[in-house]
Write a protein that holds these residues in place. Sequence first.
Motif, short mmCIF file in Angstrom:
data_model
loop_
_atom_site.label_atom_id
_atom_site.label_comp_id
_atom_site.label_asym_id
_atom_site.label_seq_id
_atom_site.Cartn_x
_atom_site.Cartn_y
_atom_site.Cartn_z
N PHE A 1 0.66 -1.21 0.10
CA PHE A 1 0.46 -0.25 0.22
C PHE A 1 0.94 1.30 0.32
CE2 PHE A 1 -2.35 -3.44 1.70
CZ PHE A 1 -4.01 -2.59 1.56
N ASN B 1 0.89 6.39 -0.20
CA ASN B 1 -0.04 7.01 -0.06
C ASN B 1 1.09 8.07 0.10
OD1 ASN B 1 -1.69 9.17 0.94
ND2 ASN B 1 -2.81 7.53 2.24
N TYR C 1 2.34 0.66 3.37
CA TYR C 1 2.21 -0.58 4.63
C TYR C 1 2.36 -1.95 3.63
CZ TYR C 1 -0.34 -2.61 8.59
OH TYR C 1 -0.50 -3.50 9.34
N HIS D 1 5.23 -0.87 8.50
CA HIS D 1 4.57 0.19 8.15
C HIS D 1 5.71 1.05 8.57
CE1 HIS D 1 0.90 2.51 8.70
NE2 HIS D 1 1.44 2.79 7.34
N ASN E 1 -3.12 2.10 -4.30
CA ASN E 1 -3.26 3.24 -3.50
C ASN E 1 -4.14 3.51 -2.13
OD1 ASN E 1 -3.97 5.89 -3.03
ND2 ASN E 1 -3.58 6.71 -5.27
N SER E 2 -3.42 3.85 -1.50
CA SER E 2 -4.43 3.78 -0.24
C SER E 2 -5.45 4.47 0.23
CB SER E 2 -3.51 3.22 1.20
OG SER E 2 -2.46 3.42 1.78
N LYS E 3 -5.21 5.66 -0.49
CA LYS E 3 -6.43 6.46 -1.04
C LYS E 3 -7.72 5.99 -1.81
CE LYS E 3 -2.94 10.99 -0.90
NZ LYS E 3 -2.72 11.94 -1.83
N PHE F 1 -9.70 -3.84 1.95
CA PHE F 1 -8.16 -4.02 2.51
C PHE F 1 -7.85 -5.73 2.44
CE2 PHE F 1 -4.87 -5.36 5.67
CZ PHE F 1 -3.89 -4.17 5.43
#
Length: 223
Positions: free
Chosen positions: A10, A12, A50, A161, A190-192, A200
Amino acid sequence: MSQMDIFKLFFNHDQRLDKLAKRNANKTKEEIEASLADFMSPDPTYSKFYITGTRLENEQFGLNTLSKYEAVVQQLNRTFTDRTIHTALGRFDSLPKAINNIDIGQIVILSSEAESEYNFDVLEIDEDSNVGHKKEALSEVLKEGDYVLYKEQAHHGFDLHLFSMENIYPILFEHLQPLVDNDFRFFSINSKRMGSERHFYFETWTLDHPPHGAEEVFAKTKI
């Protein structure tokens, strides 16, 4: 179900660094003037990554549940060969050793400096907070150009992380992509665009049609 590692990175980017710093409504005149000067200059930003995985056949969640866990961490070690590895336990000569020796909630600082004067106690995950990361302390480390790697609790083990001022996605991609094979599927996410826990863990219900924002990485994928 086939035996398979699902590896997820992940990312961001362009997170404002001042969002990590403590807010205080009772600022002095000097602090207000300094804040105005900061407002007029470009906002420093940071990136976070992440790193997690799922052992699919028995739905074991956590990076270290993967059959290729050791290979993943070795590739991360190669990513940061130019940095010194600092922990609360002292320095280590490899990232795998550091990760294996620290506890969940503790950190590794990947620094361009051979010596470290950081207070690791204030950087560990705050179990009494709904945020977890002690943001102001983390911000100070990132401003020095160091990277911070947290060992975080997962359902069946732990995840990693990673925080950095630089966008180090390209070098992470370069070192992790070679692990891809029929039993190791790599998703760059893309975490967004992942707005829920269901997203997830998309591999448990829509592996071959991942949600928007999750892109599978193949051996020939280009950034």
